[in-house]
Write a protein that holds these residues in place. Structure first.
Motif, PDB file in Angstrom:
ATOM      1  N   CYS A 113      27.271  16.998  12.288  1.00 23.89           N
ATOM      2  CA  CYS A 113      25.898  16.500  12.487  1.00 23.89           C
ATOM      3  C   CYS A 113      25.228  17.091  13.721  1.00 23.89           C
ATOM      4  CB  CYS A 113      25.897  14.977  12.583  1.00 23.89           C
ATOM      5  SG  CYS A 113      26.640  14.223  11.147  1.00 23.89           S
ATOM      6  N   GLN A 204      33.511   2.098  13.068  1.00 19.96           N
ATOM      7  CA  GLN A 204      33.290   1.452  14.370  1.00 19.96           C
ATOM      8  C   GLN A 204      33.593   2.372  15.548  1.00 19.96           C
ATOM      9  OE1 GLN A 204      35.000  -2.458  14.359  1.00 19.96           O
ATOM     10  NE2 GLN A 204      33.572  -3.152  12.791  1.00 19.96           N
ATOM     11  N   ASN A 241      22.464   6.152  12.003  1.00 27.07           N
ATOM     12  CA  ASN A 241      22.396   4.698  11.891  1.00 27.07           C
ATOM     13  C   ASN A 241      21.303   4.223  12.846  1.00 27.07           C
ATOM     14  OD1 ASN A 241      22.861   1.897  12.418  1.00 27.07           O
ATOM     15  ND2 ASN A 241      24.913   2.124  11.575  1.00 27.07           N
TER      16      ASN A 241
END
Ligand code: ACO
Length: 311
Positions: A113, A204, A241
């Motif tokens: 990314c 997480q 996110n």
């Protein structure tokens, strides 16, 4: 070193839109879970399109809008982790389709990314050695080819798309950039093993690392440029996110107006997310000539990069 100037941008997404409700028909999930955990409402997914179709469309648009002669390009770099072929590179296929001259170098770069920003930072350095002034940088992903459509913890998060920019370097633009890699494998990986060629993620741990490293990168870039966050009209974080972006915003003390968010429409498009966002900022008229945008990304391998671009 001269700063990075965006000359023109482009983007492309596949036609098919897949909503959260569409995913809820395939795996045990629901719109509310996806929206509140991630900010994603829908994403574009390839049907017949290949990675090259998206990358080429975005590249053509950026090149046409730039008004430069295509052979003024010193290089084409495509950032991707989901290429159509192991070789030749996506960049060489774009080179062929655009009928570029042999003096234009073409290669791919994989920093997940963070790939588009790794490519931009590399291009800025490489352009210093070139007689030609321009580089075409593309972030292009067909992540749907890398997803396990039965794993609800990953499949709903991603989308396909491409973004591109024709860039140059300019002594009136401030150069400031910070990059690195944490050398992490287990947090997020996708192997070539036919039985298991899917994205796996420990959500997480990725979340925590993303907030920490993107915040640090942004702080380093601002310090290097000797400017404050208030002087930057827009911050474009990698769109993985919405909660990650809001956490980075809080950490840096920025405002919601500054922190660009479009994940609701695209999901996480990996290396394409930042150039798609830059193209939206440009197309909407939100950024004007001379505006500086702080870009920050984070990705698999826990690569990370922040840099300033000037429009
Ligand atoms: N729908 C409904 N429930 C789900 C879904 C889903 N799609 N996915 C997981 N769940 C369940 C889990 O099974 C778990 O259930 P349990 O409590 O009964 O065990 C529960 O939801 C909570 O799961 P968590 O993983 O704890 O949820 P969390 O709040 O951490 O959100 C998320 C998960 C969205 C993945 C988050 O951790 C995240 O965004 N992490 C970062 C992801 C990221 O940035 N990835 C991209 C990196 S960039 C790159 O290089 C590709």
């Amino acid at each position: 070193m001269k700063g990075i100037q965006i000359v023109a941008t482009g983007s492309a997404v596949p036609k098919k839109v897949m909503t959260n409700d569409d995913w809820a028909k395939l795996v045990e999930t629901n719109d509310e879970w996806i929206r509140t955990r991630t900010g994603i409402r829908e994403r574009h997914m390839c049907e017949n399109e290949r990675n090259i179709d998206l990358g080429l469309q975005a590249a053509r648009q950026a090149l046409e809008r730039s008004g430069i002669d295509k052979n003024e390009l010193a290089m084409v770099i495509v950032a991707t982790f989901s290429p159509d072929y192991a070789t030749p590179s996506q960049a060489c296929m774009i080179h062929e389709a655009l009928e570029l001259s042999a003096s234009v170098a073409a290669f791919d770069m994989n920093a997940a990314c963070s790939g588009f920003l790794f490519a931009l930072k590399s291009a800025a350095a490489l352009l210093e050695q070139e007689d030609k002034k321009y580089a075409l940088i593309v972030g292009s992903e067909k992540i749907s080819s890398k997803l396990d459509f039965t794993d609800r913890s990953t499949c709903v998060l991603f989308g396909d798309g491409a973004g591109a920019a024709v860039v140059t370097t300019d002594e009136n633009a401030v150069f400031a950039a910070d990059w690195g890699s944490l050398g992490n494998k287990e947090g997020l990986y996708c192997s070539y093993d036919k039985e298991d060629a899917y994205v796996h993620m420990d959500g997480q741990s990725v979340f925590k690392s993303a907030v920490r490293t993107m915040s640090e990168c942004a702080e380093h870039v601002l310090a290097q440029a000797e400017i404050s966050l208030e002087e930057i009209p827009y911050v474009v974080c990698h769109q993985a996110n919405e909660r990650i972006i809001k956490s980075v915003m809080k950490q840096l003390g920025g405002s919601e107006e500054q922190f660009f968010v479009n994940i609701g429409k695209y999901g996480n498009t990996s290396a394409a997310s930042i150039p798609i966002a830059l193209n939206e900022l440009k197309e909407s008229g939100a950024v004007k000539a001379g505006d500086r945008v702080l870009c920050v990304a984070f990705g698999a391998g826990f690569t990370h990069c922040g840099l300033l671009v000037t429009f």
